[in-house]
Design an enzyme around this catalytic site. Sequence first.
Site, PDB file in Angstrom:
ATOM      1  N   GLU A  80       1.117  -5.922   8.965  1.00  0.00           N
ATOM      2  CA  GLU A  80       2.566  -5.828   8.845  1.00  0.00           C
ATOM      3  C   GLU A  80       3.135  -5.333  10.170  1.00  0.00           C
ATOM      4  OE1 GLU A  80       5.811  -3.723   5.822  1.00  0.00           O
ATOM      5  OE2 GLU A  80       3.879  -2.749   6.196  1.00  0.00           O
ATOM      6  N   LYS A 179       8.546  -9.002   0.633  1.00  0.00           N
ATOM      7  CA  LYS A 179       8.136  -7.673   0.188  1.00  0.00           C
ATOM      8  C   LYS A 179       9.132  -7.121  -0.833  1.00  0.00           C
ATOM      9  CE  LYS A 179       6.802  -3.140   2.069  1.00  0.00           C
ATOM     10  NZ  LYS A 179       6.722  -2.347   3.326  1.00  0.00           N
ATOM     11  N   CYS A 212       1.811  -3.721   2.095  1.00  0.00           N
ATOM     12  CA  CYS A 212       1.872  -2.276   2.291  1.00  0.00           C
ATOM     13  C   CYS A 212       2.264  -1.500   1.030  1.00  0.00           C
ATOM     14  CB  CYS A 212       2.813  -1.959   3.449  1.00  0.00           C
ATOM     15  SG  CYS A 212       2.507  -0.331   4.201  1.00  0.00           S
TER      16      CYS A 212
END
Length: 497
Positions: A80, A179, A212
């Site tokens: 990321e 995300k 993440c």
Amino acid sequence: MLPPQALLPAVVFALTALQALASDTFIAAVYEHAVVLPEPTDKPVSPSRALALMNKNMDVLEGAIKEAARQGAHIIVTPEDAIYGWQFTRESIYPYLEDIPDPAVDWIPCTDPSRFGPAPVQERLSCMARNNSIYVVANIGDKKLCDSSDPKCPEDGRYQYNTDVVFDTQGKLVARYHKYNLFVVESQFNYPKEPQAVTFETPFGKFGIFTCFDILFYEPAVVLVSKMQVDTVLFPTAWMNFLPFLTAIEFHSAWAMGMRVNVLAANTHNTSIEMTGSGIYTPAGAKTYFYNMETEDGRLLIAELDAHPRLSPASPPAVSWNSYALSVEKFSQNDHEFTGVIFDDPFTFMELSKPEGNLTVCQKDLCCHLRYKMAEKRDDEVYVLGVFDGLHVTEGQYYLQICTLLKCPSTNLSMCGESVETAQTKFEMFSLSGTFGTSYVFPEVLYSGVQLAPGEFEVLTDGRLINRNTTSKAVLSVTLLGRWYEKDPPHTDQASP
């Protein structure tokens, strides 16, 4: 009809093709990248200046991709923020974004770069995949125009998404993921309107992808594994380490074990903000990992994995996480309990005051049981058994149940729970269990020097985390970290403007 000598190559080709379609293993790669960062600014830079910065990072990533392909890797995951970094405002990140179409459009940017407008980053990533015959996973930024007919349209008329993309061996865009669980500092991005469960099929298994902070939540992480039944999770991350439980290598490895799935975790590398820790993990533990707080070097990791880990004979059996703990009476509670704080969460602790013993410590509905024997009880080191059962609220809100055997930084009990990286005490045996109310529990063992212990511990089917032999290194922590998703508050768009 073909003559026999002409049929033979055709048969060999057909058998080879069938073998590829039914691959039992594949070679995976992840690359931890020390990102070249832009100068912090509140003002947008020119598109050419933004692209120049991104090309510097892609030059490094391309070298890693070429080397991974040379070593036979079928897929590589990059981190990321690896292409443009961080420390952006909503306005200053805009020159770094591209319009990323739905993969259903059947697009190879390498051969048709201008089909959806300027897309130099997607073009270059696509060509990296195509020229090296490898699946490439990268994290970039997506922009989507909107207007007043959309009640959620931001004032500037566009959505901006933290986005993962996947290109196959021909350079075709096969996956795009926005995300869903943004970290608190990601105000430059919008939440997608709905969570996305993004999967794609390959000759070597079914893959899912998220980013993440997503790994801590039910959607999309658990949905992909439990409902979509992916074999392998692709995980670009920019993970800042928080001992004792949320260090990248320990939590990502534990998540792979708890969810019984492969995880390819690629982290960014920046020691000034404690960002490191990448690995290739399986249900049986870490295949390979990298954790380095000493230098600013990147690292390529490569390992061979089972393409279908649930079907593998090496896959561990299913676990009933509270079976043992609910069946036994509380162990000795002769030693006094005291409170401490870990990452703002109030734990209840009990000191391991003797070289060996049986202890129980409880908080709310969670009781943690520990049997242990130290190889040697040192006067200069203190260990505790700790428990937490509650809602964590520091950088997000999620419900935790944690049982942990933990080294304290000093003999001062008030410091128990604070960060510590080194220890001297080895254990001849430990057995940790808890009366968990959730079936999602992640087992962790962390050694001195922030090292994993692959192959040195196991989880029994009744929920006990035990060591196999005397620990080869001194112990920092032994943890069962439970996530009780049903007790989480509703998802909110707190990072959106």
